[in-house]
Design an enzyme around this catalytic site. Structure first.
Site, PDB file in Angstrom:
ATOM      1  N   HIS A  67     -66.004 -86.389  93.181  1.00 39.59           N
ATOM      2  CA  HIS A  67     -65.436 -86.547  91.846  1.00 39.59           C
ATOM      3  C   HIS A  67     -64.028 -85.965  91.783  1.00 39.59           C
ATOM      4  O   HIS A  67     -63.761 -84.993  91.095  1.00 39.59           O
ATOM      5  CB  HIS A  67     -66.353 -85.900  90.804  1.00 39.59           C
ATOM      6  CG  HIS A  67     -67.575 -86.705  90.534  1.00 39.59           C
ATOM      7  ND1 HIS A  67     -68.704 -86.184  89.948  1.00 39.59           N
ATOM      8  CD2 HIS A  67     -67.858 -88.015  90.772  1.00 39.59           C
ATOM      9  CE1 HIS A  67     -69.622 -87.140  89.839  1.00 39.59           C
ATOM     10  NE2 HIS A  67     -69.129 -88.246  90.335  1.00 39.59           N
ATOM     11  N   SER A 124     -66.250 -84.278  87.188  1.00 43.21           N
ATOM     12  CA  SER A 124     -66.847 -83.351  88.148  1.00 43.21           C
ATOM     13  C   SER A 124     -67.751 -82.349  87.440  1.00 43.21           C
ATOM     14  O   SER A 124     -67.300 -81.557  86.611  1.00 43.21           O
ATOM     15  CB  SER A 124     -65.738 -82.599  88.903  1.00 43.21           C
ATOM     16  OG  SER A 124     -66.264 -81.490  89.594  1.00 43.21           O
ATOM     17  N   THR A 143     -77.225 -79.713  92.571  1.00 42.24           N
ATOM     18  CA  THR A 143     -76.629 -78.520  93.203  1.00 42.24           C
ATOM     19  C   THR A 143     -75.423 -77.959  92.472  1.00 42.24           C
ATOM     20  O   THR A 143     -74.991 -76.847  92.761  1.00 42.24           O
ATOM     21  CB  THR A 143     -76.209 -78.831  94.648  1.00 42.24           C
ATOM     22  OG1 THR A 143     -75.246 -79.890  94.640  1.00 42.24           O
ATOM     23  CG2 THR A 143     -77.403 -79.220  95.502  1.00 42.24           C
ATOM     24  N   HIS A 194     -76.060 -88.590  86.557  1.00 42.46           N
ATOM     25  CA  HIS A 194     -75.216 -88.172  87.680  1.00 42.46           C
ATOM     26  C   HIS A 194     -75.754 -88.750  88.989  1.00 42.46           C
ATOM     27  O   HIS A 194     -76.964 -88.794  89.209  1.00 42.46           O
ATOM     28  CB  HIS A 194     -75.195 -86.641  87.752  1.00 42.46           C
ATOM     29  CG  HIS A 194     -74.159 -86.078  88.670  1.00 42.46           C
ATOM     30  ND1 HIS A 194     -74.320 -86.051  90.035  1.00 42.46           N
ATOM     31  CD2 HIS A 194     -72.951 -85.502  88.421  1.00 42.46           C
ATOM     32  CE1 HIS A 194     -73.260 -85.474  90.581  1.00 42.46           C
ATOM     33  NE2 HIS A 194     -72.407 -85.146  89.625  1.00 42.46           N
ATOM     34  N   GLU A 239     -75.911 -87.608  91.985  1.00 44.17           N
ATOM     35  CA  GLU A 239     -76.764 -86.723  92.780  1.00 44.17           C
ATOM     36  C   GLU A 239     -78.162 -86.610  92.183  1.00 44.17           C
ATOM     37  O   GLU A 239     -79.163 -86.649  92.906  1.00 44.17           O
ATOM     38  CB  GLU A 239     -76.139 -85.328  92.895  1.00 44.17           C
ATOM     39  CG  GLU A 239     -76.965 -84.391  93.769  1.00 44.17           C
ATOM     40  CD  GLU A 239     -76.518 -82.949  93.705  1.00 44.17           C
ATOM     41  OE1 GLU A 239     -77.390 -82.056  93.739  1.00 44.17           O
ATOM     42  OE2 GLU A 239     -75.293 -82.697  93.634  1.00 44.17           O
TER      43      GLU A 239
END
Length: 409
Positions: A83, A314, A244, A176, A178
């Site tokens: 990001h 981000s 994370t 997101h 992830e």
């Protein structure tokens, strides 16, 4: 720790020298006090830890090496590699194409890909469904895989507790990349549900205790639970893992809260709590922990304002902004170009997803003190550029070299 071949355009001799000096002084990473750069009228307090992490450097090295070694092939990224708009734009300028945007919207139809194409998996990882889609096209899914090893560690932990018949609760942002990847991997092994914050964790707890009718769960958590999720049965044994890059204190608070709800519900003690609550320990990456701890150390000092540099989408950067905002005026910028003048700055309000123009920006006083840090996907060169731009507002550009010499740069 392994070192990576990161393009020189992302490096900063000054920042590298500062980080090396601090590392030599504090090899065990116990000292989270900032580095003070005193230019007279301007003083910058630079966070102890910031910038590119292991996973980002690994992804950048693989991506740029892949482009360099395959000049005659079409190269795709599933979505943004990291990001940071500048890094992603550099890859686009080299002919790399994005198959999807960050929300998962298709930009290049699957049918346009061939077995001859190269597809790079971004640092966030990807879903098992997309891996299967690539395989069906004759593309080896993980041949060019930049998934961060700390993300994979979360997947392994979710699989481990899933095989012990625990349901996985993922603390993350549902949209997101992830979290979507972690959800996919986890639900292949065990029932899984995503909570984005403490408010949703408290809501989930009402189904653990039975305070709320089970049928309401499916609307309240729509799109956030695995197929076939049985809200009565599947919340009797749980464990918490996370995206994370979430705020460490919030993840810990959510895990502690759910644990106590489970203990109260089933009359457990700390000795036998493991019967129904899995010990997942912390699944945040080291860089997220270090960067957040460094901001906590930064905030022990006195300053007039804080600047946080990074991509506006981000997650790890927005949490640094969140921490700083609790104490002092904070400006979230994507590059030095957002510092328009000593009185004006364009900055991102991530709460309302809009860019704002603030004026005045720098206070008029004998010495202005600014806290400065950046996200894990922000190049050090950009942090140096921000320092240089700030110095230009005071006609202090020549002082940069003097400071650099004190660190051996």
């Amino acid at each position: 720790m392994k070192t990576f071949n990161v393009p020189v355009i992302y490096r900063s001799p000054l920042i590298t020298a500062i980080k090396n000096v601090r590392k030599q002084q504090d090899r065990m990473k116990k000292d989270f006090t900032p580095t003070a750069l005193d230019f007279g009228p301007l003083k910058i307090l630079l966070a102890r830890h910031f910038g590119f992490c292991y996973g980002v450097e690994n992804a950048i090295e693989i991506a740029f090496k892949t482009v360099e070694e395959n000049p005659d092939k079409r190269i795709f990224l599933l979505s943004e590699m990291i990001h940071n708009p500048h890094v992603n734009n550099d890859l686009l300028s080299k002919g790399v194409q994005f198959i999807m945007d960050t929300s998962g919207k298709q930009l290049v139809p699957w049918e346009q890909l061939t077995a001859e194409d190269i597809v790079i998996i971004p640092a966030f990882g990807t879903t098992l469904e997309i891996e299967a889609q690539l395989a069906s096209l004759g593309i080896v899914p993980l041949q060019y895989n930049t998934t961060c090893p700390f993300v994979e560690r979360v997947w392994n932990k979710a699989e481990q507790i899933g095989k012990q018949s625990y349901t996985v609760i993922v603390h993350g942002k549902p949209g997101h990349e992830e979290t979507r990847a972690t959800f996919s991997h986890s639900r292949s092994n065990t029932p899984t549900v995503v909570v984005k914050d403490m408010e949703e964790a408290r809501l989930l707890a009402t189904f653990i205790t039975g305070e709320r009718p089970a049928a309401e769960f499916y609307d309240l958590f729509k799109g956030q639970y695995s197929t076939g999720f049985d809200v009565v049965k599947d919340l009797q044994r749980v464990g918490v893992v996370n995206q994370t890059t979430m705020l460490a204190t919030e993840t810990q608070a959510i895990a502690d809260y759910i644990k106590h709800v489970i203990m109260d519900r089933y009359a457990l003690t700390s000795e036998n709590a493991g019967e129904r609550f899995a010990d997942t320990r912390d699944t945040l990456c080291y860089a997220t922990n270090d960067n957040q701890s460094a901001v906590t150390g930064l905030l022990q000092e006195q300053a007039d304002l804080a600047i946080v540099v990074g991509g506006y989408n981000s997650s790890n950067t927005s949490h640094l902004v969140e921490l700083c905002e609790e104490k002092l005026p904070t400006y979230f910028i994507s590059s030095e170009e957002k510092l328009i003048s000593g009185s004006q700055v364009q900055h991102w309000d991530f709460h309302h997803k809009q860019e704002l123009l603030s004026n005045p920006f720098l206070p008029e006083k004998e010495q202005v003190t600014i806290m400065l840090t950046s996200g894990a996907s922000c190049p050090d060169a950009m942090v140096e550029a921000v320092i240089r731009k700030l110095l230009s507002f005071y006609n202090l550009e020549d002082k940069m070299e003097e400071i650099a010499k004190t660190f051996g740069a």
